[in-house]
Design an enzyme around this catalytic site. Structure first.
Site, PDB file in Angstrom:
ATOM      1  N   HIS A 113      15.046  37.600   9.271  1.00  0.00           N
ATOM      2  CA  HIS A 113      13.751  38.081   9.492  1.00  0.00           C
ATOM      3  C   HIS A 113      13.044  38.948   8.129  1.00  0.00           C
ATOM      4  O   HIS A 113      12.462  39.934   8.330  1.00  0.00           O
ATOM      5  CB  HIS A 113      14.020  39.276  10.505  1.00  0.00           C
ATOM      6  CG  HIS A 113      14.851  40.441  10.417  1.00  0.00           C
ATOM      7  ND1 HIS A 113      16.195  40.132  10.283  1.00  0.00           N
ATOM      8  CD2 HIS A 113      14.656  41.666  10.313  1.00  0.00           C
ATOM      9  CE1 HIS A 113      16.728  41.453  10.015  1.00  0.00           C
ATOM     10  NE2 HIS A 113      15.765  42.330  10.044  1.00  0.00           N
ATOM     11  N   ALA A 141      13.445  48.879   4.291  1.00  0.00           N
ATOM     12  CA  ALA A 141      12.171  48.849   4.067  1.00  0.00           C
ATOM     13  C   ALA A 141      11.329  49.059   5.370  1.00  0.00           C
ATOM     14  O   ALA A 141      10.066  49.420   5.192  1.00  0.00           O
ATOM     15  CB  ALA A 141      11.770  47.645   3.338  1.00  0.00           C
ATOM     16  N   THR A 149      18.355  37.897   4.926  1.00  0.00           N
ATOM     17  CA  THR A 149      18.101  37.744   6.141  1.00  0.00           C
ATOM     18  C   THR A 149      16.902  36.594   6.635  1.00  0.00           C
ATOM     19  O   THR A 149      16.049  36.070   6.060  1.00  0.00           O
ATOM     20  CB  THR A 149      17.184  39.180   6.247  1.00  0.00           C
ATOM     21  OG1 THR A 149      16.620  39.317   7.576  1.00  0.00           O
ATOM     22  CG2 THR A 149      15.949  39.101   5.377  1.00  0.00           C
ATOM     23  N   ILE A 200      15.056  41.038   0.271  1.00  0.00           N
ATOM     24  CA  ILE A 200      15.528  39.865  -0.366  1.00  0.00           C
ATOM     25  C   ILE A 200      15.564  38.488   0.635  1.00  0.00           C
ATOM     26  O   ILE A 200      16.394  38.847   1.763  1.00  0.00           O
ATOM     27  CB  ILE A 200      16.776  40.019  -1.004  1.00  0.00           C
ATOM     28  CG1 ILE A 200      16.456  41.154  -2.237  1.00  0.00           C
ATOM     29  CG2 ILE A 200      17.204  38.733  -1.985  1.00  0.00           C
ATOM     30  CD1 ILE A 200      17.706  41.758  -3.013  1.00  0.00           C
ATOM     31  N   PHE A 259      18.755  49.936   2.163  1.00  0.00           N
ATOM     32  CA  PHE A 259      19.027  48.453   2.065  1.00  0.00           C
ATOM     33  C   PHE A 259      18.812  47.709   0.701  1.00  0.00           C
ATOM     34  O   PHE A 259      17.630  48.070   0.311  1.00  0.00           O
ATOM     35  CB  PHE A 259      18.504  47.845   3.336  1.00  0.00           C
ATOM     36  CG  PHE A 259      19.051  46.547   3.839  1.00  0.00           C
ATOM     37  CD1 PHE A 259      19.468  46.430   5.123  1.00  0.00           C
ATOM     38  CD2 PHE A 259      18.735  45.326   2.931  1.00  0.00           C
ATOM     39  CE1 PHE A 259      19.868  45.275   5.621  1.00  0.00           C
ATOM     40  CE2 PHE A 259      19.481  44.284   3.625  1.00  0.00           C
ATOM     41  CZ  PHE A 259      20.164  44.108   4.728  1.00  0.00           C
ATOM     42  N   GLU A 313      11.482  51.260   7.769  1.00  0.00           N
ATOM     43  CA  GLU A 313      11.074  52.356   8.005  1.00  0.00           C
ATOM     44  C   GLU A 313      10.205  53.161   6.857  1.00  0.00           C
ATOM     45  O   GLU A 313       9.994  54.368   7.256  1.00  0.00           O
ATOM     46  CB  GLU A 313      12.504  53.025   8.281  1.00  0.00           C
ATOM     47  CG  GLU A 313      13.354  52.824   9.415  1.00  0.00           C
ATOM     48  CD  GLU A 313      14.135  51.616   9.257  1.00  0.00           C
ATOM     49  OE1 GLU A 313      14.299  51.070   8.302  1.00  0.00           O
ATOM     50  OE2 GLU A 313      14.156  50.681  10.435  1.00  0.00           O
TER      51      GLU A 313
HETATM   52  N1  INI Z   1      15.780  46.141   4.897  1.00  0.00           N
HETATM   53  C1  INI Z   1      15.299  46.160   3.466  1.00  0.00           C
HETATM   54  O1  INI Z   1      14.770  47.070   2.959  1.00  0.00           O
HETATM   55  N2  INI Z   1      15.648  44.982   2.864  1.00  0.00           N
HETATM   56  C2  INI Z   1      15.963  43.851   3.489  1.00  0.00           C
HETATM   57  O2  INI Z   1      16.399  42.706   2.770  1.00  0.00           O
HETATM   58  C3  INI Z   1      16.486  43.914   4.588  1.00  0.00           C
HETATM   59  N3  INI Z   1      17.069  42.698   5.417  1.00  0.00           N
HETATM   60  O3  INI Z   1      17.434  41.755   4.691  1.00  0.00           O
HETATM   61  O4  INI Z   1      17.172  42.780   6.645  1.00  0.00           O
HETATM   62  C4  INI Z   1      16.238  45.076   5.513  1.00  0.00           C
HETATM   63  N4  INI Z   1      16.529  45.146   6.676  1.00  0.00           N
HETATM   64  C5  INI Z   1      16.732  46.507   7.439  1.00  0.00           C
HETATM   65  C6  INI Z   1      15.425  46.903   8.030  1.00  0.00           C
HETATM   66  O5  INI Z   1      14.656  47.319   6.800  1.00  0.00           O
HETATM   67  C7  INI Z   1      15.569  48.148   8.999  1.00  0.00           C
HETATM   68  O6  INI Z   1      16.373  48.999   8.461  1.00  0.00           O
HETATM   69  C8  INI Z   1      16.354  47.681  10.304  1.00  0.00           C
HETATM   70  O7  INI Z   1      15.717  46.500  10.899  1.00  0.00           O
HETATM   71  C9  INI Z   1      16.386  48.720  11.153  1.00  0.00           C
HETATM   72  O8  INI Z   1      15.157  48.883  11.614  1.00  0.00           O
END
Ligand code: INI
Length: 179
Positions: A110, A77, A108, A104, A43, A79
């Site tokens: 969350h 992040a 999001t 960032i 991501f 995971e």
């Molecule tokens: N994961 C990131 O590494 N950075 C982000 O900014 C982000 N946002 O914005 O949501 C993000 N979301 C995914 C998250 O890490 C998981 O992979 C997902 O929720 C599945 O568990």
């Protein structure tokens, strides 16, 4: 993020204090013989790649063998702590893990959950396993800030994370920490 000028570690003052402790331990950046796992988030992966590029260059510069660097990718992040745990608890554990990614806020609702849980997980893994896990995940308000912290220079968070990994891996090899 580094210390500000007023709070910077001053080597001369540190040297002057050395005689006032029986033992002074500091880690180093000699990476020869060390095995390093790098857990990367896809991501915002363009930012992760900029961090990874700098981390790999720094590890090589410090003598880590290419064959001793293992890179693994997770969706995001959130995971990364699980990959870090895998590296730390494998049959042949690494000497340190580096986590790299970018959370960032603009992307999001969350943000706080993803960034907070990633940081908590990273800390949990290193305390549980005794293997250093470096938090090289950028947590920024904007894409511009993430780009700025992943420039190809000494301020790159991936470079800083690689140096931290080597420092922690080497200090934990000191006799005072042996069990
Ligand atoms: N994961 C990131 O590494 N950075 C982000 O900014 C982000 N946002 O914005 O949501 C993000 N979301 C995914 C998250 O890490 C998981 O992979 C997902 O929720 C599945 O568990």
């Amino acid at each position: 993020m580094t210390s500000s000028d007023e709070t910077l570690y001053d080597q001369a003052t540190a040297d002057a204090l050395r005689d006032r402790a029986g033992t002074n331990l500091v880690g180093g950046h000699d990476g020869r013989g060390l095995r390093i796992g790098i857990a990367c988030g896809r991501f915002n992966g363009g930012i992760t790649l900029r961090l990874l590029d700098a981390a790999l260059a720094t590890l090589r510069e410090c003598g880590v063998d290419t064959a001793d660097i293992i890179v693994a990718w997770a969706p995001g992040a959130f995971e990364l702590p699980l990959l870090a745990r895998g590296f730390a608890m494998s049959a042949r554990p690494v000497d340190a893990v580096i986590t790299l990614g970018a959370v960032i806020r603009g992307d999001t609702g969350h943000y706080d959950v993803v960034a907070g849980e990633c940081a908590r997980g990273v800390q949990d893994v290193q305390l549980m396993t005794g293997v250093p896990v470096v938090f090289g995940v950028l947590t920024t308000n904007t894409v511009a800030q993430a780009l700025e912290r992943s420039l190809p220079d000494d301020t790159n968070k991936g470079r800083e994370s690689a140096l931290t990994a080597l420092e922690m891996a080497t200090i934990l090899r000191e006799g005072s920490f042996s069990r």
